[in-house]
Design an enzyme around this catalytic site. Structure first.
Site, short mmCIF file in Angstrom:
data_model
loop_
_atom_site.label_atom_id
_atom_site.label_comp_id
_atom_site.label_asym_id
_atom_site.label_seq_id
_atom_site.Cartn_x
_atom_site.Cartn_y
_atom_site.Cartn_z
N GLU A 273 44.43 -29.37 -15.17
CA GLU A 273 44.08 -28.56 -16.24
C GLU A 273 44.32 -26.91 -16.23
OE1 GLU A 273 39.87 -28.94 -15.74
OE2 GLU A 273 39.72 -30.90 -16.70
N GLU B 225 39.90 -38.06 -17.97
CA GLU B 225 38.57 -37.93 -17.39
C GLU B 225 37.27 -37.64 -18.26
OE1 GLU B 225 38.12 -34.11 -14.86
OE2 GLU B 225 40.20 -34.15 -14.13
C1 GAL Z 1 37.44 -31.28 -14.71
C2 GAL Z 1 38.29 -31.10 -13.42
C3 GAL Z 1 37.87 -31.95 -12.49
C4 GAL Z 1 36.42 -31.76 -12.24
C5 GAL Z 1 35.62 -31.98 -13.45
C6 GAL Z 1 33.91 -31.99 -13.47
O1 GAL Z 1 37.63 -30.15 -15.52
O2 GAL Z 1 39.61 -31.36 -13.85
O3 GAL Z 1 38.56 -31.84 -11.13
O4 GAL Z 1 36.16 -30.58 -11.93
O5 GAL Z 1 36.09 -31.13 -14.61
O6 GAL Z 1 33.51 -32.16 -14.63
#
Ligand code: GAL
Length: 668
Positions: free
Chosen positions: A152, A308
């Protein structure tokens, strides 16, 4: 260039896997459960820098070796991450000049990730070394299917204001403008007498007593995107010395405002995105759909990867709502419907310690005797059934204009109204289109618009001359354009286009705006059909904005019935060439006029769509597959559906009933 897909077959299913937080006995249970759920790909090593390089120049890959071997023995592929978003604690101490400085001048601390300056040469050297060591060691490992660079970019350290960044910014400006006179002209520095005598006089837009030059702010945003892209390229090109596998990084579309993802798209082999539901919203799945459509558009229509999302609650919102029964499945399948070839979560197993221990996971703290785990296993089966959609494209007849530079510029200080927000109008129009069951692409205003019957520009404050010309030619050639207020106002330097507003769009819209009349907070204005003494039925109501529109070729479609512009045009249409250009000079919302107007424009533009369906049903076609996602608590029957149900094995002959909260996918 390495290709996509990354896996030999099917849709990728899995998540971030952080086994370093667990003893090795747990790893064996992890892979057993991964097999049970049908997991095929996990992201490993994202935050491992301090573990694989515990002291500068000393590497210890023993744990990662064992993890990758174990995954391989279980038939699970690895999306191997470079660990550079979380520099080790020794790095900070050894290279204090790499520390991140915020706009108030605070040096930000360690004990967290993302705490480094993207322009730091020490960071560049150290990250390149660790990436080279990682890539050399694992390029040939059979578990590794792809590379996940960093995590990110720009999320927590988008902008750094340290001395190194200041020098890098000056160098970037020298490159862009050549001589300081050109910079002065672009930024309009005769204003307040802020003329620069040399590039060395330029400071980044640090906290200032009052409004900053907006040209300075815009260029600093652009420079910062380049600084992060340079970090990505360095790592990608280092990996390339050892491996031909696809390289990506996880974007945060559209929730990382400082990153211009149109610019990022060309850098990655496959676009990957992270998306989390905003549980404060009434219908968060509409924002999800928008994010997925924008991600597909950034990917140029090619399949992309959902890198994710969450099985349930996150941990970083004010109130972290659990997903309701069926919601995770609807969310995941909506991403797939809109072009994702993967369904990945943060994270595989919930952490017991650290900042994210209350974040949901595929294996929750409750273990496998839990709704989440049962849903995760069932989702694995759904995704296996959906393997056949891999690679298929989504096509759209309607496009919405999205420009990150316009997003930034609109939201600098001292605009005519604090209620002018970039996403506010885009989301209003997107929602109206979603509820009309119209799938949209997003486009930059300078893109090829010829594939679309209708282009909607709800928030195009900043519009370069060439982009405005592009819109004009599109309409003349038979396209239909729908523009909302406060668009086409400034050029790429945030300088107002000459003449009455909306300078860049005046000709295509056939209107001139004499004066803005922003409304008070909560104030509304009524709209009616032109010339009618009555308020139009059903009444349309505007918020936020009103303005004095003069017709200059266009005709009025609605007029204001009250407020500062009573009796003057509120919505106009300009028939131009073979197309039409519509203009809306107030903030209409769903049931208070926007749905009706959007339907009218869709009809005028000849956009096909199903009729008579509830506006809680999400309907998307991906290749030969029709996805029907029911967000309501009652079943819905959709006529005209014939084909094989992919998830349920049913044969649909003329209609399909989608259960309450359920999903039906039909191969037509
Ligand atoms: C994302 C990040 C992850 C984790 C996740 C939690 O933005 O890439 O490592 O922190 O959020 O929602």
């Amino acid at each position: 260039m390495p290709g996509y897909p990354v896996l030999p077959e099917g849709l990728a299913y899995g998540g971030d896997y952080n086994p370093e937080q667990w003893p090795e006995e747990v790893w064996r249970e992890d892979v057993r459960l991964m097999r049970e759920a049908g997991v095929t790909l996990v992201t490993v090593g994202v935050f491992n820098w301090g573990l694989i390089e515990p002291r500068e120049g000393e590497y210890d890959f023993s744990r990662l070796d064992r993890i990758l071997d174990l995954l391989h023995s279980a038939g699970v592929y690895a999306d191997l991450a470079t660990p550079t978003s979380s520099p080790p604690t020794w790095f900070r101490r050894r290279y204090p000049g790499s520390r991140l400085v915020d706009r108030e001048g605070h040096v930000l601390g360690g004990g967290s990730r993302h705490s480094f300056c993207p322009s730091s040469p020490d960071y560049a050297a150290a990250s390149e070394r660790v990436v080279a060591a990682l890539a050399a060691r694992y390029a040939a490992h059979p578990a590794v299917a792809m590379w996940h660079v960093h995590n990110e970019y720009g999320w927590a350290n988008a902008h750094c204001y340290c001395a190194t960044s200041t020098e890098a910014f000056r160098a970037w400006l020298r490159e862009r403008y050549g001589d300081v006179g050109a910079l002065n002209a672009a930024w309009g520095t005769t204003f307040w007498g802020l003329t620069y005598g040399s590039f060395d006089e330029v400071e980044p837009p640090v906290a200032a007593p009052v409004g900053l030059l907006t040209g300075l702010q815009l260029d600093f945003m652009r420079f910062s995107v380049d600084a992060h892209i340079a970090c990505f390229r360095r790592e990608r090109d280092t990996i390339r010395r050892f491996s031909d596998l696809p390289v990506t990084t996880n974007f945060m579309i559209p929730n990382c405002k400082p990153m211009d993802y149109w610019r990022w798209a060309a850098e990655v082999d496959v676009v990957a995105n992270d998306h989390y539901l905003d549980s404060a919203r009434a219908d968060p799945h509409i924002e999800l759909a928008m994010a997925a459509d924008l991600t597909r558009s950034v990917a140029g229509g090619r399949p992309w990867m959902l890198m994710e999302h969450s099985t349930g609650a996150v941990n970083w919102q004010p109130r972290n709502l659990a997903k309701r029964p069926g919601e995770m499945r609807r969310n995941t399948l909506a991403h797939v419907a809109r072009g994702s070839d993967s369904a990945m979560f943060f994270q595989w197993r919930a952490s017991r310690y650290g900042a994210e221990k209350f974040h949901s996971a595929m294996v929750p703290h409750a273990g496998t005797d839990s709704r989440i785990w049962r849903d995760v296993v069932a989702l694995g089966a759904d995704l296996r059934a959906l393997a056949e959609v891999r690679g298929a494209r989504v096509t759209a007849e309607v496009a919405v204009v999205w420009d990150w530079e316009s997003y930034w510029a609109l939201e600098f200080e001292w605009r005519p109204s604090a209620d002018l927000r970039f996403r506010e109008r885009i989301e209003a129009y997107y929602e109206a289109l979603w509820r009309e069951h119209v799938t949209v692409d997003f486009v930059h205003s300078s893109a090829d618009l010829s594939p679309y019957r209708l282009v909607v520009a709800p928030s195009s404050y900043l519009l370069a001359e060439a982009a405005a010309k592009n819109l004009h030619l599109y309409v003349e050639a038979g396209g239909h354009l729908l523009v909302s207020y406060f668009s086409g106002i400034v050029d790429e330097n945030d300088t107002i286009h000459p003449g009455p507003y909306p300078g860049a769009l005046r000709d295509v819209l056939g209107v001139a705006v004499e004066e803005f009349h922003p409304l008070r907070e909560h104030e509304t204005v009524m709209l009616r059909s032109p010339g009618s003494p009555e308020v139009s039925q059903p009444a349309a109501t505007g918020r936020i904005w009103s303005e004095r529109v003069r017709l200059a070729g266009a005709e009025a479609v609605r007029e204001f019935a009250d407020g500062p512009d009573a009796g003057h045009p509120a919505v106009t249409r300009h028939d131009l060439g073979a197309g039409s250009a519509w203009y809306v000079s107030t903030a209409l919302d769903g049931e208070s006029g926007l749905r009706d107007l959007v339907a009218e424009v869709l009809d005028h533009a000849g956009v096909s769509r199903p009729r008579g369906l509830p506006d809680t049903l999400e309907l998307v076609r991906r290749g030969d597959h029709l996805f029907l996602i029911n967000h309501a608590d009652a079943p819905v029957t959709v006529d005209g559906v014939t084909g094989a149900g992919v998830l349920d094995g049913a044969a649909y002959d003329g209609s399909a009933t989608v259960p309450a909260g359920g999903v039906v996918v039909v191969r037509t």
